[in-house]
Write an enzyme that holds these catalytic residues in place. Sequence first.
Site, mmCIF file in Angstrom:
data_model
loop_
_atom_site.group_PDB
_atom_site.id
_atom_site.type_symbol
_atom_site.label_atom_id
_atom_site.label_comp_id
_atom_site.label_asym_id
_atom_site.label_seq_id
_atom_site.Cartn_x
_atom_site.Cartn_y
_atom_site.Cartn_z
ATOM 1 N N CYS A 74 0.841 -1.210 0.000
ATOM 2 C CA CYS A 74 0.000 0.000 0.000
ATOM 3 C C CYS A 74 0.874 1.258 0.000
ATOM 4 O O CYS A 74 2.034 1.235 0.430
ATOM 5 C CB CYS A 74 -0.855 0.055 1.264
ATOM 6 S SG CYS A 74 -2.105 -1.215 1.398
ATOM 7 N N GLU A 76 0.702 3.849 1.932
ATOM 8 C CA GLU A 76 1.108 4.328 3.265
ATOM 9 C C GLU A 76 2.364 3.619 3.744
ATOM 10 O O GLU A 76 3.261 4.220 4.332
ATOM 11 C CB GLU A 76 -0.017 4.089 4.292
ATOM 12 C CG GLU A 76 -1.303 4.834 4.017
ATOM 13 C CD GLU A 76 -2.268 4.072 3.121
ATOM 14 O OE1 GLU A 76 -1.825 3.319 2.227
ATOM 15 O OE2 GLU A 76 -3.488 4.227 3.320
#
Length: 165
Positions: A74, A76
């Site tokens: 991801c 993040e």
Amino acid sequence: MSRIINISFSYKEYESLEELNADDQELIISARAAAGLAYAPYSKFMVGAAMRLESGRIVHGSNVENAAFPSGICAERTVIAGSVSNYPDDKPVALAIAAITEGGLPAEFVSPCGNCRQVIAEEEERTGRQIKIILSGKNKILVIDGVGSLLPLQFGRDSLRINHP
Ligand code: THU
């Protein structure tokens, strides 16, 4: 006797980018640009994350998918891995997340998945600083003071000490 415990939290909600301060606007714009750089040929859900560090520096990351689906990462976690390995002493103070789908900028905000919440929590523990989380969609922006409220009763380094006093 059993008790019912309620956990609640507050966050700020905005309807447009212009309502935020200049730093946070800049961070959201960086997150949107990072979403444009995502490698997401499988889901076509492109996510960007931009993080402001204590020095003012902005670092960004995006989701990087893989034909072996679980090997994808991801946005993040990409940005945190990049900032910890490149600027370990420059502590993150704010993290903006944005997505671009086949329909463009989604109206609704994107919220970090459970794995990413855990990684953001570890970064807060590592640095001893809360990271302001900014979730952005086209028509709604949420500003949350730290990941704790998104991950109540979290497992952290103190949890490991329970059995090792
Ligand atoms: N994704 C992120 O990068 N961040 C999130 O907060 C949610 C999901 C990615 C993972 C996958 O590449 C795609 O979005 C669809 O789940």
